[in-house]
Design a protein around this motif. Structure first.
Motif, PDB file in Angstrom:
ATOM      1  N   PRO A   1      32.053  28.706  34.372  1.00 20.99           N
ATOM      2  CA  PRO A   1      33.125  29.823  34.439  1.00 20.99           C
ATOM      3  C   PRO A   1      32.712  30.908  34.646  1.00 20.99           C
ATOM      4  O   PRO A   1      32.770  31.678  33.573  1.00 20.99           O
ATOM      5  N   ASP A   2      31.993  31.218  35.838  1.00 25.04           N
ATOM      6  CA  ASP A   2      31.662  33.098  35.752  1.00 25.04           C
ATOM      7  C   ASP A   2      32.379  33.773  35.651  1.00 25.04           C
ATOM      8  O   ASP A   2      33.619  33.759  35.465  1.00 25.04           O
TER       9      ASP A   2
ATOM     10  N   SER B   1      24.907  37.604  37.164  1.00 23.26           N
ATOM     11  CA  SER B   1      24.221  35.856  37.139  1.00 23.26           C
ATOM     12  C   SER B   1      23.561  35.482  37.605  1.00 23.26           C
ATOM     13  O   SER B   1      23.158  34.516  36.912  1.00 23.26           O
ATOM     14  N   ALA B   2      22.536  36.100  38.646  1.00 32.25           N
ATOM     15  CA  ALA B   2      21.251  35.657  39.054  1.00 32.25           C
ATOM     16  C   ALA B   2      20.787  35.418  38.066  1.00 32.25           C
ATOM     17  O   ALA B   2      20.397  34.125  37.641  1.00 32.25           O
TER      18      ALA B   2
ATOM     19  N   ASP C   1      34.675  35.460  37.887  1.00 31.77           N
ATOM     20  CA  ASP C   1      33.918  36.687  37.157  1.00 31.77           C
ATOM     21  C   ASP C   1      35.126  38.073  38.198  1.00 31.77           C
ATOM     22  O   ASP C   1      34.959  39.200  38.019  1.00 31.77           O
ATOM     23  N   SER C   2      34.979  37.463  39.701  1.00 24.85           N
ATOM     24  CA  SER C   2      35.621  38.457  40.609  1.00 24.85           C
ATOM     25  C   SER C   2      37.100  39.225  39.875  1.00 24.85           C
ATOM     26  O   SER C   2      37.457  40.484  39.704  1.00 24.85           O
TER      27      SER C   2
ATOM     28  N   HIS D   1      28.195  34.827  31.323  1.00 20.52           N
ATOM     29  CA  HIS D   1      28.246  35.948  31.291  1.00 20.52           C
ATOM     30  C   HIS D   1      29.598  36.139  31.075  1.00 20.52           C
ATOM     31  O   HIS D   1      31.147  35.437  31.262  1.00 20.52           O
ATOM     32  N   ASP D   2      29.906  37.246  30.043  1.00 23.38           N
ATOM     33  CA  ASP D   2      31.646  37.816  29.728  1.00 23.38           C
ATOM     34  C   ASP D   2      31.288  38.798  31.200  1.00 23.38           C
ATOM     35  O   ASP D   2      30.036  39.771  31.081  1.00 23.38           O
ATOM     36  N   THR D   3      32.710  39.396  31.909  1.00 24.28           N
ATOM     37  CA  THR D   3      33.289  40.318  32.212  1.00 24.28           C
ATOM     38  C   THR D   3      33.871  41.242  32.343  1.00 24.28           C
ATOM     39  O   THR D   3      35.324  40.567  31.927  1.00 24.28           O
ATOM     40  N   GLY D   4      33.909  41.978  32.095  1.00 21.12           N
ATOM     41  CA  GLY D   4      35.070  42.397  31.730  1.00 21.12           C
ATOM     42  C   GLY D   4      35.646  43.515  30.544  1.00 21.12           C
ATOM     43  O   GLY D   4      36.407  44.458  29.324  1.00 21.12           O
TER      44      GLY D   4
END
Length: 439
Positions: free
Chosen positions: A43-44, A84-85, A264-265, A307-310
C-alpha cells in the motif's frame, strides 16, 4: 592449577554449546517452512496513522490487522526520506540505492530482483498496480534503469520478466503514431505476438482466460477508487483475483507483486477521503489474497508499505477526537470536485454539498474561492472537518508496519530494514537469490 581446570571446563562447555547451536541451526534450516507462492502487497504511502484512521473509517479491523508482525525501516542510500523507486529497489534487490533509481545501486550496477530470482526457478511472475505499471514500485521489481522517469525504457523490460501485467500506463506501450510515448514500437502488439492475452477494460479482464495476460486500463495512472465508477476500469481486488487465477496455472508456483498505488497519490494531495477509499479497495484485495492463501496452504502473503506519505495524523486542529463519518460521506476526490467548479467558483457551496455532504461556512467558501488552486483548499477543508491532520505534501521517514500470513510468516517478525525482505522471501521460497547479484 584450579584456574587451568576452570578454563578447560569453560572451553569444553563452550564447544558443546557451539555444536548444539550449530546442529539446532541446521535442523531449523532444514525444517524451515517452504512456500510455493508469494503475494507481496504494497500500500504505497501507508503508515500506522493510515492504519488507525482506516480502522475508524471502516468501523472494524482491516484484513491486515490480525497479521501484524513487525516494522520496517525505509531510508534511502542518499536520504533518510526515501521515494518509491529507492524503497522498492531495496525490497526487490536487497540493496539501498539513491532516490529515483530503479533496480540499480548508486554505482549504476543492475542488481537481480527477487522477481527475477523466482522466474529463474521456473515460477510465473506478475505485476499489478493502480498507477502506471511502469511507475517506481512495479518498475523496481521488473527492470533496471538509472531513472524512474525513463518509463519508455521500463515497459519493454517488464514484458520480458512478467507473465501477468495489470494496471495503468498504456501510453508507455504504444507508438507515437497511436498517441503513445514509444517512438516506433507497439509493445502491445509485440506482447500479443508473444502469447499475451490483451485486455483493456473491466469486462474483458473478467472474461479473460489463459496464463499470460496484459491489461492496461488507462493511458496514465488509473482512477482513484472514489472516481472509478465513472470509468470502465476494474478494481484492485478484481485485478488481484484475475492475476492469481492466471499465475496459479504454473505448476512451479508464482511471485505476484500488487501495489495499491493510489494511497500514495491521495497522501500527496492530502486528500483524506481518497486515501481511506483506496485503502478500502486495497484491504479488499488483501482479503482476497488471504482467502486464497488459507485455502491453498502453500502461499505466503506479505503486506508492507514502501514509505509514509503526507504525515497523516489521527486527530488535529486543536481538537480531541476523530470524525470518520465525515469521510464516509464523501463520494468524490478533491480533484474531481475541483473540476466541477465553474470559472469564478461561485458554485463551491453546491459542489461540496453534493460530493462531500458538507455545508461550508462563509469563511470556508471564501478560502476555497481565493485559493490559487481549488483542490488543495477543498481537501484541507474536508480534512479539518474530519479532524485528520497532515504535515507535508511529500514523504516522511518513519518506519512502516509489515504484515505476514502463511508458510514462513514468522521470519518477518520484529524490526527489519527494507533490504532484508527479498532475502527472507527467498528463504521462504527455498530459492537461490544470490544476494542481489550484479546482473
Amino acid at each position: 592449577m584450579m584456574k587451568r581446570k576452570l578454563v578447560a571446563t569453560v572451553l569444553g562447555m563452550s564447544l558443546v554449546f557451539t555444536m548444539f547451536n550449530f546442529q539446532a541451526g541446521q535442523a531449523a534450516s532444514a525444517a524451515a517452512p517452504k512456500a510455493k507462492n508469494v503475494i507481496l502487497m504494497i500500500p504505497d504511502g501507508y503508515s500506522t496513522d493510515y492504519a488507525t484512521n482506516y480502522r475508524l473509517y471502516a468501523g472494524k479491523h482491516s484484513s491486515m490487522d490480525p497479521h501484524l508482525v513487525g516494522m520496517v525501516k525505509t531510508y534511502a542510500a542518499d536520504s533518510p526520506l526515501t521515494d518509491s523507486a529507492a524503497a522498492a529497489t531495496a525490497m526487490a534487490t536487497g540493496f539501498k540505492t539513491n532516490n529515483g533509481m530503479i533496480g540499480t545501486t548508486p554505482d549504476g550496477k543492475a542488481r537481480k530482483t527477487i522477481l527475477e530470482a523466482a522466474r529463474e526457478q521456473g515460477k510465473a511472475t506478475g505485476l499489478v498496480a493502480t498507477s502506471t505499471i511502469t511507475d517506481g514500485t512495479p518498475a523496481a521489481f521488473s527492470s533496471h534503469i538509472l531513472s524512474r522517469a525513463q518509463e519508455i525504457e521500463i515497459a519493454p523490460q517488464q514484458l520480458e520478466r512478467a507473465d501477468v501485467i495489470l494496471g495503468g500506463g498504456k501510453s508507455y506501450f504504444l507508438p507515437e503514431s497511436l498517441g503513445g510515448k514509444q517512438k516506433t514500437r507497439n509493445l502491445i502488439e509485440e506482447a500479443k505476438q508473444s502469447g499475451f492475452n490483451i485486455v483493456d477494460n473491466r469486462d474483458q479482464l473478467m472474461a479473460a482466460k489463459g496464463g499470460k495476460l496484459l491489461g492496461l486500463f488507462a493511458n496514465s495512472e488509473m482512477a482513484s477508487e472514489l472516481d472509478r465508477e465513472v470509468t470502465n476500469e476494474p478494481s484492485l481486488r478484481e485485478m488481484t483475483g484475475k492475476a492469481i487465477e492466471a499465475l496459479q496455472t504454473d505448476k512451479d508456483g508464482f511471485f505476484l507483486l500488487v501495489e495499491g498505488s493510489q494511497v500514495d497519490s491521495a497522501g500527496h494531495y492530502n486528500d483524506a477521503a481518497w486515501a481511506m477509499k483506496d485503502l478500502q479497495a486495497f484491504d479488499e484485495a488483501v482479503g482476497l489474497a488471504l482467502e486464497y492463501a488459507k485455502q491453498d496452504g502453500n502461499t505466503l502473503v506479505i503486506v508492507v508499505s514502501d514509505h509514509d506519505t503526507g504525515g497523516m495524523s489521527v486527530g488535529g486542529y486543536g481538537q480531541i477526537g476523530a470524525k470518520p463519518e465525515i469521510l464516509q460521506r464523501v463520494n468524490a476526490s478533491g480533484g474531481f470536485m475541483a473540476s466541477k467548479l465553474n470559472a469564478d467558483r461561485s458554485n463551491v457551496k453546491e459542489v461540496l454539498r453534493t460530493y462531500a455532504s458538507i455545508e461550508l461556512t462563509a469563511a470556508e467558501e471564501a478560502k476555497i474561492k481565493s485559493a490559487k488552486e481549488a483542490m488543495p483548499a477543498i481537501n484541507a477543508v474536508i480534512s479539518e472537518h474530519a479532524l485528520v491532520g497532515w504535515i507535508t505534501y511529500l514523504h516522511t521517514g518513519v518506519d512502516v508496519p509489515i504484515y505476514a500470513f502463511g508458510p514462513g510468516s514468522e521470519l518477518f517478525r520484529g524490526l527489519h530494514d527494507n533490504t532484508d525482505l527479498p532475502h527472507l522471501i527467498a528463504k521462504t521460497l527455498h530459492i537461490n537469490f544470490g544476494g542481489g547479484a550484479e546482473k
